[in-house]
Every structure is written in structure tokens, then in C-alpha cells.
Design a protein around this motif. Structure first.
Motif, short mmCIF file in Angstrom:
data_model
loop_
_atom_site.label_atom_id
_atom_site.label_comp_id
_atom_site.label_asym_id
_atom_site.label_seq_id
_atom_site.Cartn_x
_atom_site.Cartn_y
_atom_site.Cartn_z
N LEU A 1 0.88 -1.21 -0.03
CA LEU A 1 -0.05 -0.16 -0.05
C LEU A 1 0.82 1.17 0.04
N VAL A 2 0.56 2.17 -0.85
CA VAL A 2 1.38 3.29 -1.12
C VAL A 2 0.47 4.84 -0.77
N ARG A 3 1.15 5.37 0.38
CA ARG A 3 0.57 6.78 0.95
C ARG A 3 1.67 7.76 0.57
N GLU A 4 1.11 8.79 -0.31
CA GLU A 4 2.14 9.96 -0.31
C GLU A 4 3.25 9.52 -1.14
N GLN B 1 14.14 -0.97 -7.48
CA GLN B 1 15.85 -1.04 -7.41
C GLN B 1 16.40 -1.90 -6.48
N ALA B 2 15.61 -2.48 -5.54
CA ALA B 2 15.93 -3.33 -4.41
C ALA B 2 16.65 -4.86 -4.96
N ALA C 1 10.95 5.98 5.64
CA ALA C 1 10.08 6.09 4.50
C ALA C 1 10.88 5.53 3.44
N TRP C 2 10.20 4.56 2.32
CA TRP C 2 10.80 4.44 1.07
C TRP C 2 9.83 4.41 -0.30
N THR C 3 10.39 4.67 -1.39
CA THR C 3 9.29 4.67 -2.25
C THR C 3 9.14 3.46 -3.14
#
Ligand code: PDD
Length: 284
Positions: free
Chosen positions: A171-174, A235-236, A227-229
Motif C-alpha cells: 500500500l502506497v500513501r503519499e 531497485q532493491a 520512508a521508502w518509495t
């Protein structure tokens, strides 16, 4: 047939009854815990009971049962159901009253339900093969740190993942990943750091997450809580999730693209083993 616990009684699962006026049913005014069972014993039950107290406190929900009493019920369910491996589910709701948005009068007893579920936790296919995830917007409420039974969005997100041929969703927030639908999310960067989101109201303080973080430092592995995008995740070199019912599962693809070489990562597999050793050592 299982024996389940409802408000002080052990009953066959097909005789268990909850009122249609229960606030857990009408308002999701309820919290829960899920504790893993291995070899007929509980994994990190003290940490789960501590988080339960925190959730109760945040919602001003009164539970007139001590930790000792709760532990005894967990154990009784394991014994009565001859559970070797799986989980114990515990739910506490704000009790029963005619539908009314305001809290019921003080002294209204909470509803306490507990049951066991058999499940292979150690020898599970996703642990060996890894899982695929997609990213989805985090449309949950602003207090995801409280373990409430308000899980509709998690269900919708899992279904959407399934419809796209994936196992789960992050889940992605901001622009930043908060966590998985029912697990905490981690990546391993090219320079070998393990990254997971720092705690806030945006995510659940997972018990497995906190134990894994401690184990990382005990094994001189580098942890970054920040935080991470999505771009960083792409790229991990490795990725994984943690939860009480999965422990550590490798994540091998994100939005259809392989993570690293698309196989369970070496560090992830090592961490799963380290976690398993921990779990077996703390059984209670
Ligand atoms: N889920 N984040 C969310 C949103 C969760 O629902 C869970 C747990 C976790 C991991 O927490 P823990 O390590 O304490 O299990 C993180 C449970 C297992 C469930 O709903 O079944």
C-alpha cells in the motif's frame, strides 16, 4: 469440529453465538490479535498481549481479563483442539447494544471471542517460492497502528492483487510504501541495508517486524527504519514481508517486474531461518 471460546464459555463452533447487535458486527468497533502456534505452544504471546493492551487503550475499550487469564484461554484452546501448528485468533468488541453511534453505557461487557485455526507455518510454499505483489493506493483510515477488525480495504486490495495474478498488495500513501495488506514490508538495498517504514499512525507495529528488527541488529545486519518509495523498491536486490502467520516470506516481484534476480533473496532466507530459531526458542 473445533471448540471455540465465547464470553467465558468453551463451545462447539456450530453452537457459538454472537448478538446481531454486537458493535463488532455493526461498526467494526473491535480489535484483534493473531498469535502463531508451533509445536502446540505460542510464539511471542507476551508481545501480542502487550499490543492488545495498547489497542484497547487507544479505543478506550475495557477488558476485564488479565494477561494470565488470556494466556490460559489461549492454552486451553490449543489443548482442546489438539493444535500443533497454526494460530489463535482473539477478538474483543465493545459489546452489545441497540445500534447507536455513541459508546454504550459504562459497564457494558465487551464481547470476547477466541478460536484456533490449523495452518502450516513452518513448511509453507510461499516461504520457499516467494510471493508476487502489486502496489495499490493506501485508502485505509488514519489510525492503522491500532489493530482493529476494520479490514475491508485489506480484503479489497488482496482481491485486486488476485485479479491481476499476484499474491498480495503493498500500500502506497503519499508516494511511500506503508506496509502490505496484512503484513509489514521490507526491502534490501544494493548496499545491503534492510529498510522498513518507521512506525507512525500509518502502519501496524507488527510483532514479527519488531522481532526481526531486533534480530537484525543482533546479527550485525544494517537496519534503516524510514520512508521508502516504489522507485526504491524497484531497485532493491531483495524484498520480504513479515507477519505472525507467515513469519518471513520472500517477495520476488513487484508490479510484474522481478525484484533482484526474481528468486527468494539470500539475506531473506537467512532471516527466515534466524526468525524460526527465535520462534522455537520463545515458545510458551
Ligand atoms: N495481520 N500489518 C497489517 C496491516 C497486519 O494486518 C498485520 C498482521 C501485520 C503484521 O503484524 P504481526 O507481525 O504482528 O502479525 C502488519 C494478521 C496476521 C492478520 O490479520 O491475520
Amino acid at each position: 469440529m473445533r471448540t471455540v471460546y465465547v464470553n467465558g464459555e468453551y463451545v462447539p463452533e456450530n453452537e457459538a453465538k454472537i448478538s446481531v447487535f454486537d458493535r463488532g458486527f455493526t461498526f467494526a468497533d473491535a480489535i484483534y490479535e493473531v498469535t502463531a502456534v508451533l509445536r502446540g505452544k505460542l510464539v511471542d504471546i507476551d508481545l501480542h498481549l502487550a499490543r492488545l493492551r495498547r489497542s484497547l487503550g487507544e479505543l478506550a475499550l475495557d477488558l476485564p481479563l488479565s494477561d494470565e487469564a488470556l494466556l490460559a484461554i489461549h492454552r486451553e484452546l490449543i489443548t482442546r483442539n489438539q493444535l500443533e501448528e497454526g494460530l489463535i485468533y482473539l477478538q474483543v468488541s465493545r459489546g452489545v447494544e441497540d445500534r447507536n453511534f455513541h459508546f454504550p453505557p459504562e459497564g457494558t461487557p465487551p464481547t470476547v471471542v477466541m478460536y484456533s485455526q490449523a495452518k502450516k507455518v513452518i513448511d509453507s510454499t510461499p516461504a520457499v517460492n516467494g510471493i508476487s505483489v502489486i502496489s495499490l493506493p493506501d485508502l485505509r483510515w488514519g489510525r492503522c497502528d491500532i489493530k482493529t477488525t476494520q479490514l475491508l480495504y485489506a480484503c479489497l486490495a488482496k482481491e485486486q492483487a488476485k485479479a491481476q495474478g499476484a499474491d498480495d498488495a503493498w500500500l502506497v500513501r503519499e508516494g511511500q510504501i506503508t506496509e502490505g495488506t496484512s503484513n509489514n514490508a521490507f526491502i534490501v538495498t544494493r548496499d545491503g541495508a534492510v529498510v522498513t517504514r518507521d512506525l507512525s499512525h500509518a502502519l501496524l507495529p507488527g510483532i514479527t517486524r519488531s522481532v526481526v528488527n531486533t534480530l537484525l541488529s543482533e546479527h550485525d545486519l544494517r537496519l534503516e527504519e524510514r520512508a521508502w518509495t516504489l522507485a526504491e523498491a524497484e531497485q532493491a536486490t531483495e524484498a520480504f514481508i513479515t507477519s505472525s502467520t507467515s513469519f518471513v516470506w520472500p517477495v520476488i516481484s513487484l508490479n510484474g517486474q522481478p525484484i533482484g534476480d526474481g528468486k527468494p533473496g539470500v539475506l531473506t532466507q537467512r532471516l527466515r531461518q534466524i526468525y524460526l530459531d527465535h520462534a522455537l526458542a520463545v515458545l510458551k
